[in-house]
Scaffold this active site. Structure first.
Site, PDB file in Angstrom:
ATOM      1  N   CYS A  13       0.864  -1.173   0.000  1.00 16.62           N
ATOM      2  CA  CYS A  13       0.000   0.000   0.000  1.00 16.62           C
ATOM      3  C   CYS A  13       0.906   1.230   0.000  1.00 16.62           C
ATOM      4  O   CYS A  13       2.132   1.121   0.122  1.00 16.62           O
ATOM      5  CB  CYS A  13      -0.874   0.006   1.246  1.00 16.62           C
ATOM      6  SG  CYS A  13       0.115   0.135   2.729  1.00 16.62           S
ATOM      7  N   HIS A  72       3.405   1.874  10.834  1.00 13.99           N
ATOM      8  CA  HIS A  72       2.402   1.703  11.892  1.00 13.99           C
ATOM      9  C   HIS A  72       2.364   2.873  12.855  1.00 13.99           C
ATOM     10  O   HIS A  72       1.400   3.047  13.583  1.00 13.99           O
ATOM     11  CB  HIS A  72       2.755   0.482  12.762  1.00 13.99           C
ATOM     12  CG  HIS A  72       2.755  -0.800  12.028  1.00 13.99           C
ATOM     13  ND1 HIS A  72       1.749  -1.170  11.186  1.00 13.99           N
ATOM     14  CD2 HIS A  72       3.631  -1.835  12.038  1.00 13.99           C
ATOM     15  CE1 HIS A  72       2.006  -2.371  10.701  1.00 13.99           C
ATOM     16  NE2 HIS A  72       3.158  -2.788  11.194  1.00 13.99           N
ATOM     17  N   HIS A 122      -1.821  -4.788  18.460  1.00 16.40           N
ATOM     18  CA  HIS A 122      -1.212  -4.400  17.171  1.00 16.40           C
ATOM     19  C   HIS A 122      -0.421  -3.097  17.353  1.00 16.40           C
ATOM     20  O   HIS A 122      -0.894  -2.168  18.016  1.00 16.40           O
ATOM     21  CB  HIS A 122      -2.299  -4.212  16.108  1.00 16.40           C
ATOM     22  CG  HIS A 122      -1.753  -4.091  14.724  1.00 16.40           C
ATOM     23  ND1 HIS A 122      -1.213  -2.917  14.257  1.00 16.40           N
ATOM     24  CD2 HIS A 122      -1.642  -4.998  13.722  1.00 16.40           C
ATOM     25  CE1 HIS A 122      -0.809  -3.096  13.003  1.00 16.40           C
ATOM     26  NE2 HIS A 122      -1.053  -4.372  12.654  1.00 16.40           N
ATOM     27  N   GLU A 124       0.052  -0.584  15.534  1.00 15.32           N
ATOM     28  CA  GLU A 124      -0.652   0.649  15.138  1.00 15.32           C
ATOM     29  C   GLU A 124      -1.561   1.131  16.271  1.00 15.32           C
ATOM     30  O   GLU A 124      -1.586   2.316  16.610  1.00 15.32           O
ATOM     31  CB  GLU A 124      -1.485   0.407  13.870  1.00 15.32           C
ATOM     32  CG  GLU A 124      -2.220   1.675  13.441  1.00 15.32           C
ATOM     33  CD  GLU A 124      -3.227   1.439  12.322  1.00 15.32           C
ATOM     34  OE1 GLU A 124      -2.933   0.640  11.405  1.00 15.32           O
ATOM     35  OE2 GLU A 124      -4.308   2.042  12.376  1.00 15.32           O
TER      36      GLU A 124
HETATM   37 FE1  F3S Z   1      -1.034   1.171   4.242  1.00 15.30          FE
HETATM   38 FE2  F3S Z   1      -1.180   3.385   5.509  1.00 15.30          FE
HETATM   39 FE3  F3S Z   1      -3.308   2.243   4.614  1.00 15.30          FE
HETATM   40  S1  F3S Z   1       0.217   1.760   5.934  1.00 15.30           S
HETATM   41  S2  F3S Z   1      -2.887   0.108   4.672  1.00 15.30           S
HETATM   42  S3  F3S Z   1      -1.732   3.104   3.419  1.00 15.30           S
HETATM   43  S4  F3S Z   1      -3.037   3.170   6.541  1.00 15.30           S
END
Ligand code: F3S
Length: 660
Positions: A13, A72, A122, A124
């Site tokens: 991502c 995170h 987690h 995050e």
């Molecule tokens: Fe990736 Fe940030 Fe979304 S790490 S899954 S783009 S919150």
């Protein structure tokens, strides 16, 4: 026929890719950098990064020089600890996660409570919880929420702010929101699920419904990959693997059995946010090997065959098909296995536009490859650079034709501003050509849309100089030319009073000023325009006459329907006796107002039965007298009055004029 379909949203991502980029650049510069925890939840990728000098540590004390906070994020206390240790902190927190930190911090400053929906173990969620200023709790399910409500009666009673882990399951989140609203009355819910996650989960759900099996690629500790596997398992069989090797070791036989169970088998591939593109590619290759199906081999070979035709190297111009767009980037397919990314700032030169304003899914656009990252298998591209090239061609044409080019002021620089044309060309406009007054601020036109003339082009240096002032001047001249062309006597305008003199006022008619003489301001007698108007007033005026040569327009603000003479003619006739007020004295008589706007003259010979030599000795301004209307000259709008005539009619009853 057996078919393999790879999800378009599979793999890194934005946040993870950004963190990997930051780490690689930092390692390149410093030789070695440390990451607090594994940068991504994928052992293969972590090992590869280690070879490049990116070393994971469990505590800041194990680091030297600098330490990277991964996507995170981390609690506020960790940042403090890093500062205490004198380490350089390289913050690679994903912007979506950083936004949650900010929300939690700001909304809990008044001491209100915060609920995080997510896995409290987690990293995050641990990081988010470290930004609360009041009480904060985390729940992962409806059961945990019920437990919290039962065990803590005071939590969230005043105001409860709710945020959600970026990778939380969408359906569970929807259900939990309803439950939260049921339990807590004063609640502010912030939907902080990352769109990349939503898109990935949605695509995985849809793809799994069409497939006999899904291969989900992700690290054993990757919660978003585990969620993908759970979503897919609702519709079909799932093979969870971290890489191609594990797929062969653990799932080869099961896959073979599945393939032999039917003629037409469809297998989907998706991957969590921490899975590099090269692993997805390896899994795809291995799948083809396992299948050993001619049709699949042929499809795969065709894909391989295609690869040399599209060469991904920096500077190469390619055609790209947009496959996804979000607020920060566009994901494109350039006909090779690697994913292509166009960051928002490379999509358009106009900073006011978001990626969604510039492209949509399915668009085919021209791009230039700016960087190829072999480690993660990404290709970075720019649409802006292609636009800028096309923009330059249009700029040269505009200069030749002296055409006005439209653009947006995108920056204030030394000595002027930068205007970015609609086609993406950057143009320098010196302050003297900006149209901003000498004592004005260039910042006032920042982000404004403007027209400009191209006054200099240096193709070699890629430098273009423009003038907003010249375009403005041309536009003003055009407005003026049209004004004179369309002007006619009797034309009505509503204009602003721009200035005032003792003899009248000047009114802006839309780029050209006209003059209303004092006597044309009102039907009533006034000594100065300020008695009836002020500068800045809007005035309804009619053109009386004009001279295009001398650029003069004479106006009147008097309206025929208000003409007091018409009223006078309707109400009075010769022979009528009227009470009038003396308004001025002259050597030849006195003017007296009959009604507002209509004065009559009492000639010196008509004031008294006696001979009058000095009018002011007999009459004074403001005095009210009775007089007879002896003559009405309609043509010249003149009225003659006589006191003497009344005196004669009344015999010698009165010798002096009546006075109130
Ligand atoms: Fe990736 Fe940030 Fe979304 S790490 S899954 S783009 S919150």
């Amino acid at each position: 026929m057996t078919e393999i379909v790879t999800a378009k949203t599979a793999g890194y991502c934005f946040g993870v890719r950004q963190a990997v980029d930051i780490a690689e650049k930092a390692a390149e510069k410093r030789g070695t950098v440390y990451t607090l925890g594994q940068l991504i939840h994928n052992n293969d990728a972590v090992e590869r990064l280690r070879e490049h000098g990116v070393i994971p540590v469990n505590d800041p004390t194990e680091a030297e020089g600098s330490i990277i906070i991964r996507s995170h994020g981390a609690p506020r206390s960790v940042y403090d600890r890093i500062a205490e240790l004198g380490l350089e902190c390289i913050d690679a927190t994903c912007p979506y996660v950083a936004r949650i930190h900010k929300l939690v911090d700001e909304h809990s400053r008044d001491g209100s409570d915060t609920l995080v929906v997510g896995d409290r173990k987690h990293p995050e969620v641990i990081g988010i919880m470290g930004f609360a200023n009041g009480e904060i709790r985390a729940v992962d399910s409806g059961e945990e929420l019920d437990e919290l409500v039962k065990s803590d009666k005071t939590f969230g009673t005043k105001l409860l702010n709710v945020v959600v882990q970026t990778t939380f399951d969408m359906c569970k989140w929807t259900d939990l929101q309803k439950k939260i609203k049921k339990h807590y009355t004063n609640v502010k819910i912030f939907d902080t699920i990352c769109r990349a996650t939503i898109e990935r989960q949605t695509e995985a759900a849809a793809l799994s419904q069409q497939c006999d099996a899904m291969v989900v690629i992700g690290g054993a500790h990757s919660s978003n990959s585990a969620k993908l596997a759970r979503i897919c398992a609702e519709s079909c069989r799932v093979f969870f693997t971290e890489n191609a090797g594990q797929l062969v070791r653990e799932h080869k036989d099961s896959l073979k059995r599945l393939l032999s169970s039917a003629n037409d088998v469809k297998i989907g591939i998706t991957a969590g946010a921490s899975t590099p593109a090269y692993i997805i590619k390896e899994v795809h290759n291995i799948m083809s090997e396992i299948i050993k199906d001619e049709a699949v081999d042929a499809e795969f070979m065709a894909a391989i065959d295609q690869m040399p035709r599209v060469r991904a190297y920096a500077g190469n111009r390619v055609k790209a098909t947009v496959v996804a767009v979000n607020k920060t980037e566009a994901v494109v397919d350039i006909g090779i296995k690697q994913s292509g990314y166009i960051p928002a700032e490379e999509l358009s030169a106009n900073p006011n536009l978001s990626p969604e304003d510039v492209v949509k899914v399915g668009d085919v656009i021209d791009c230039i490859v700016t960087k190829v990252n072999d480690a993660d298998g990404f290709v970075y591209l720019s649409k802006k650079q292609v636009d800028a090239q096309a923009g330059m061609e249009k700029i040269i044409k505009a200069k030749d034709e002296n055409a006005t080019v439209n653009g947006t002021v995108t920056a204030v620089v030394k000595g002027g501003v930068i205007v970015t044309s609609e086609d993406g060309a950057r143009v320098f406009v010196p302050a003297s050509q900006s149209g901003v007054p000498r004592n004005g601020k260039l910042e006032d036109i920042l982000k404004k849309e403007v027209g400009f003339k191209v006054i200099e082009v240096n193709e070699g240096r890629g430098r273009v100089v423009g003038s907003i002032k010249a375009a403005d001047r041309e536009a003003t001249d055009a407005v003026k030319a049209k004004f004179w062309e369309e002007l006619e006597v009797g034309k009505k305008f509503v204009g602003e009073v721009k200035s005032m003199e003792s003899y009248g006022v000047f009114v802006d008619l839309g780029g050209v000023d006209g003059m209303v003489h004092l006597t044309e301001l009102t039907w009533n007698r006034v000594k100065h325009p300020k008695e009836v108007v002020s500068v800045g007033d809007k005035l309804e005026v009619t053109v009386k006459s004009f001279d295009p040569e001398k650029k003069r327009v004479s106006l009147t603000a008097k309206k025929p329907e208000d003409n007091p003479w018409t009223k006078f003619m309707n109400e009075f006739a010769e022979g009528d006796v009227v009470k009038v007020q003396v308004v001025s004295i002259t050597p030849f008589g006195a003017f007296a107002q009959i009604i507002p706007g209509v004065d009559g003259l009492i000639h010196i010979s008509q004031i008294s039965l006696e001979r009058v030599t000095d009018v002011s000795k007999v009459l004074s301004v403001g005095q009210i007298v009775e007089a007879k209307i002896t003559e009405i000259d309609e043509e010249k709008s003149r009225v003659s009055l006589s006191i003497k005539a009344l005196l004669e009619e009344g015999g010698d009853e009165e010798e002096a004029p009546a006075e109130e």
